[in-house]
Design an enzyme around this catalytic site. Structure first.
Site, short mmCIF file in Angstrom:
data_model
loop_
_atom_site.label_atom_id
_atom_site.label_comp_id
_atom_site.label_asym_id
_atom_site.label_seq_id
_atom_site.Cartn_x
_atom_site.Cartn_y
_atom_site.Cartn_z
N CYS A 187 0.83 -1.21 0.00
CA CYS A 187 0.00 0.00 0.00
C CYS A 187 0.87 1.26 0.00
O CYS A 187 0.62 2.21 -0.75
CB CYS A 187 -0.94 -0.01 1.21
SG CYS A 187 -2.15 -1.36 1.15
N TYR A 188 1.89 1.27 0.85
CA TYR A 188 2.79 2.43 0.90
C TYR A 188 3.53 2.59 -0.41
O TYR A 188 3.63 3.70 -0.96
CB TYR A 188 3.77 2.23 2.06
CG TYR A 188 4.77 3.36 2.25
CD1 TYR A 188 4.36 4.68 2.23
CD2 TYR A 188 6.11 3.08 2.48
CE1 TYR A 188 5.27 5.72 2.43
CE2 TYR A 188 7.02 4.11 2.68
CZ TYR A 188 6.60 5.42 2.65
OH TYR A 188 7.50 6.43 2.85
N GLY A 189 4.04 1.49 -0.96
CA GLY A 189 4.76 1.55 -2.22
C GLY A 189 3.88 2.04 -3.36
O GLY A 189 4.32 2.81 -4.21
#
Length: 253
Positions: free
Chosen positions: A155-157
């Site tokens: 999700c962060y990436g």
């Protein structure tokens, strides 16, 4: 005399960590500052430190997920400081965890505070920069977006890769107006990284072994000074690129 003296920078997440390091590096070059952050007391402290270096520094309470707050910050910079020459889109909420475990609300908050906030601020400062003959915009990515093992970082990436795409688009669309747009991918001694180290000690130890320079970047001396250099005329032919300020750890080719 610094070539940046008298320029104006708007920095989000300026109350601590990388944002504060960049603000102080800019202040040392004579750059006036609009300092935005969720906690007013923190950005007030950054403003105090910046003023000690002889520049104007205005702290404002700003939730980057709120469009009205972003518009107000830009309006304040235009009214009180004359415009915006440098935009640093640093603030970001980080959704970490397995895909099954990350709530919609956490993923949405990461998107709203990251690429959506950068998108909104870029559009807000675009006419101000064009009027002043150009400017430099910095968006922030992460090596999390290109890890070989994306488990718990998907999700962060994904959010950070979206930001990189916006950088490329803005650099292409606004280059003829002398507006340069760059993505920075740093490792630095930020509160967020310290939290990650404390909560993931074994992974952190392995991670540090992959950094060729063998250390985490210093907030002002390594990250802030690099941003200052990238604003300078010696690098004014560089735009649309991702610059890894990570001691040689990541490969964004």
């Amino acid at each position: 005399m610094s070539a940046l003296k008298g320029k104006v920078a708007l920095i989000t997440g300026a109350g601590q960590g990388i944002g504060q390091g960049i603000a102080l590096a800019m202040a040392s070059e004579g750059v006036d500052l609009l300092l935005a952050g969720r906690t007013l007391e923190k950005v007030e402290e950054t403003a105090r430190l910046a003023k000690e270096r002889g520049v104007r520094a205005i702290p404002v309470s700003c939730n980057v997920k709120a469009a009205d707050d972003l518009a107000s910050a830009v309006e304040t910079a235009a009214r009180e400081l004359g415009g915006v020459d440098i935009l640093v889109n640093n603030a970001q909420e980080v959704p970490l965890g397995l895909i099954d475990d990350v709530a919609d609300e956490a993923f949405t908050a990461g998107f709203e505070s990251g690429p959506l906030a950068s998108f909104r601020l870029m559009k807000l400062v675009h006419p101000l920069m064009a009027k002043r003959g150009g400017g430099t915009i910095f968006n922030f990515a992460s090596s999390a977006g290109i890890r070989w093992d994306m488990a718990t970082y998907g999700c962060y990436g994904a959010i950070k890769q979206a930001t990189r795409a916006l950088t490329r688009a803005a650099a292409s669309e606004w280059g003829r107006e002398n507006i340069r747009v760059l993505t920075i991918a740093p490792h630095a001694e930020s509160p967020g990284l310290k939290w990650w180290i404390e909560n993931n000690p074994e992974e952190a130890e392995a991670f540090f072994r992959t950094i060729p320079l063998g250390r985490i970047g210093r907030l002002e001396e390594d990250i802030g000074r690099a941003i200052v250099a990238l604003c300078g005329s010696d690098l004014n032919y560089l735009t649309g690129a991702t610059i890894p300020l990570d001691g040689g750890q990541a490969n964004f080719d």
